[in-house]
Design a protein around this motif. Structure first.
Motif, PDB file in Angstrom:
ATOM      1  N   THR A  12       0.815  -1.217   0.000  1.00 10.98           N
ATOM      2  CA  THR A  12       0.000   0.000   0.000  1.00 10.98           C
ATOM      3  C   THR A  12       0.848   1.265   0.000  1.00 10.98           C
ATOM      4  OG1 THR A  12      -1.882  -1.076   1.075  1.00 10.98           O
ATOM      5  CG2 THR A  12      -1.706   1.298   1.326  1.00 10.98           C
ATOM      6  N   GLU A  13       1.948   1.269   0.741  1.00 14.81           N
ATOM      7  CA  GLU A  13       2.747   2.490   0.858  1.00 14.81           C
ATOM      8  C   GLU A  13       3.388   2.905  -0.474  1.00 14.81           C
ATOM      9  OE1 GLU A  13       6.934   2.130   2.582  1.00 14.81           O
ATOM     10  OE2 GLU A  13       5.901   0.481   3.572  1.00 14.81           O
ATOM     11  N   SER A  14       3.448   1.990  -1.457  1.00 13.52           N
ATOM     12  CA  SER A  14       4.079   2.293  -2.741  1.00 13.52           C
ATOM     13  C   SER A  14       3.076   2.587  -3.847  1.00 13.52           C
ATOM     14  CB  SER A  14       4.979   1.127  -3.166  1.00 13.52           C
ATOM     15  OG  SER A  14       6.049   0.956  -2.262  1.00 13.52           O
ATOM     16  N   LEU A  93      10.975   2.188   0.431  1.00 13.19           N
ATOM     17  CA  LEU A  93       9.589   1.774   0.263  1.00 13.19           C
ATOM     18  C   LEU A  93       9.491   0.259   0.120  1.00 13.19           C
ATOM     19  CD1 LEU A  93       8.278   4.445  -2.261  1.00 13.19           C
ATOM     20  CD2 LEU A  93       7.768   4.301   0.168  1.00 13.19           C
ATOM     21  N   THR A 161      -4.342   8.821   3.214  1.00 10.86           N
ATOM     22  CA  THR A 161      -3.476  10.004   3.235  1.00 10.86           C
ATOM     23  C   THR A 161      -4.227  11.247   2.768  1.00 10.86           C
ATOM     24  OG1 THR A 161      -2.643   9.549   1.001  1.00 10.86           O
ATOM     25  CG2 THR A 161      -1.425   8.595   2.837  1.00 10.86           C
ATOM     26  N   LEU A 250       5.012  11.406  -0.572  1.00 11.73           N
ATOM     27  CA  LEU A 250       5.778  10.418   0.163  1.00 11.73           C
ATOM     28  C   LEU A 250       6.726  11.073   1.161  1.00 11.73           C
ATOM     29  CD1 LEU A 250       6.757   8.061  -2.801  1.00 11.73           C
ATOM     30  CD2 LEU A 250       5.000   7.652  -1.076  1.00 11.73           C
ATOM     31  N   ILE A 277       4.036   6.996   6.030  1.00 12.01           N
ATOM     32  CA  ILE A 277       3.793   5.682   6.617  1.00 12.01           C
ATOM     33  C   ILE A 277       4.291   5.700   8.059  1.00 12.01           C
ATOM     34  CG2 ILE A 277       5.973   4.581   5.963  1.00 12.01           C
ATOM     35  CD1 ILE A 277       2.503   2.961   5.563  1.00 12.01           C
ATOM     36  N   ASP A 278       3.628   4.967   8.938  1.00  6.74           N
ATOM     37  CA  ASP A 278       3.911   5.035  10.373  1.00  6.74           C
ATOM     38  C   ASP A 278       5.382   4.801  10.704  1.00  6.74           C
ATOM     39  OD1 ASP A 278       2.912   5.208  13.163  1.00  6.74           O
ATOM     40  OD2 ASP A 278       3.602   3.141  13.260  1.00  6.74           O
ATOM     41  N   LYS A 280       7.907   5.778   9.219  1.00  6.37           N
ATOM     42  CA  LYS A 280       8.755   6.936   8.904  1.00  6.37           C
ATOM     43  C   LYS A 280       8.338   8.191   9.679  1.00  6.37           C
ATOM     44  CE  LYS A 280      10.454   5.181   4.644  1.00  6.37           C
ATOM     45  NZ  LYS A 280       9.489   4.192   4.149  1.00  6.37           N
ATOM     46  N   ASP A 303      -2.049   2.725   9.178  1.00  9.34           N
ATOM     47  CA  ASP A 303      -0.602   2.882   9.127  1.00  9.34           C
ATOM     48  C   ASP A 303      -0.153   4.232   8.596  1.00  9.34           C
ATOM     49  OD1 ASP A 303      -0.273   0.284  10.071  1.00  9.34           O
ATOM     50  OD2 ASP A 303      -0.265  -0.567   8.048  1.00  9.34           O
ATOM     51  N   TRP A 304      -1.103   5.150   8.362  1.00  9.58           N
ATOM     52  CA  TRP A 304      -0.750   6.430   7.752  1.00  9.58           C
ATOM     53  C   TRP A 304      -0.868   7.574   8.755  1.00  9.58           C
ATOM     54  CZ3 TRP A 304       1.592   6.138   3.244  1.00  9.58           C
ATOM     55  CH2 TRP A 304       1.362   5.027   2.438  1.00  9.58           C
TER      56      TRP A 304
END
Length: 316
Positions: A12-14, A93, A161, A250, A277-278, A280, A303-304
């Motif tokens: 998901t983060e990517s 990522l 986000t 990002l 993302i959590d 980072k 996680d965001w």
């Protein structure tokens, strides 16, 4: 004409990074099926408007589908996309499971099928996103309607986000602010800023396709047509003094943006960041504090994370 569908199952983060890679490779459009979209529909007591079937979504991660005209498609495109996705690992990522499937589809099978995933979505008490093909009547006089055409995946309002960014704007806008929207994508944050009463809004994106997408969406909302949008590398050479800088991008791109935001913000100005993302979060918080920003608020969905930071009234 037939189309080539390139489907990438990714973390998901990517999602945003992979979507941009595919768009820049020549894709005519991108759709996203994200497991987190199902779980993160906000429930704030106003009722669920977004009707989704859990069976339509992956158990985890996301599926990014890009469509290429058969007239331009070539194996070299796939090789280049694969290489760029692998390079995302060097930026910190996660890309797993990184499964790519290439198929040929008839135009009639995909041109409108993705619309089933998008319905009117109430983000907050004051903000509701409505696909431009749906009819929607405001539920109360203060409700602001944002019309969007999510034909290209540059932020449709359904991702955590974007939701966090919209909530941050609603928390911070009081009226007549000058706002810089960095990495505007679909333009949804700029449109929302105008709906909430902002004064001058300037939107920037490095990607010319995103600039066109944002312009088209801005034109769907009469109250936002004076938003000024341009292609630009973050805030490089921007000299406008802003009350608010908002960036839903990002974490790796937020880092170099921090000193730029500090430079353009007025004393007391706010820097709203999302797309973090959590894992980072602490890195970005540390960099903000090193720049002397005051951390005002953290917002989180799964996680965001989104951060509201303030430039002190008097610089030390």
């Amino acid at each position: 004409m037939n189309w080539i569908e390139v489907s990438v199952q990714i973390a998901t983060e990517s999602v945003d990074a992979v979507s941009n890679i595919l768009i820049e490779a020549g894709s005519e459009g991108v759709s996203i099926e994200d497991s987190q979209d199902f779980f993160n529909v906000p429930d704030d007591g106003f009722g669920q408007i977004w009707e989704l079937d859990r069976a339509d979504f992956l158990e985890e991660g996301a599926l990014v589908k890009a469509y290429f005209s058969e007239m331009i498609f070539s194996p070299e495109i796939i090789s280049s996309v694969k290489e760029q996705i692998i390079e995302l690992k060097s930026k910190g990522l996660s890309i797993e499971p990184n499964i790519m499937i290439v198929t040929e589809v008839a135009e009639t099978n995909w041109a409108t099928a993705w619309k089933k995933y998008y319905h009117s979505l109430k983000i907050t008490r004051f903000l509701t996103i409505v696909p431009n093909w749906e009819e929607y009547e405001p539920q109360h006089p203060d409700e602001c309607i944002i019309k969007l055409d999510p034909g290209l995946a540059f932020g449709t309002g359904t991702h955590p986000t974007t939701i966090l960014s919209l909530q941050s704007l609603e928390n911070c806008i009081r009226g007549d602010e000058t706002i810089l929207d960095v990495g505007t994508g679909s333009g949804v944050l700029s449109i929302a800023a105008k709906a909430l009463g902002a004064g001058k809004v300037f939107a920037y994106d490095l990607d010319e396709v995103a600039v066109k997408s944002a312009y088209d969406n801005i034109m769907l909302n009469d109250y936002a047509v004076d938003v000024q949008i341009a292609a630009n590398n973050l805030l490089k050479d921007v000299e406008i003094k802003a009350d608010i800088v908002v960036a839903n991008i990002l974490a790796e791109i937020i880092s170099p943006l921090i000193p730029q935001a500090w430079s353009v913000l007025k004393p007391g100005g706010l820097f709203l960041t999302s797309g973090i993302i959590d894992t980072k979060k602490e890195t970005i918080l540390l960099q903000l504090k090193e720049q002397n920003f005051e951390i005002i608020q953290l917002l989180q969905m799964k996680d965001w994370v989104a951060i509201i930071a303030k430039k002190p009234l008097e610089e030390e």
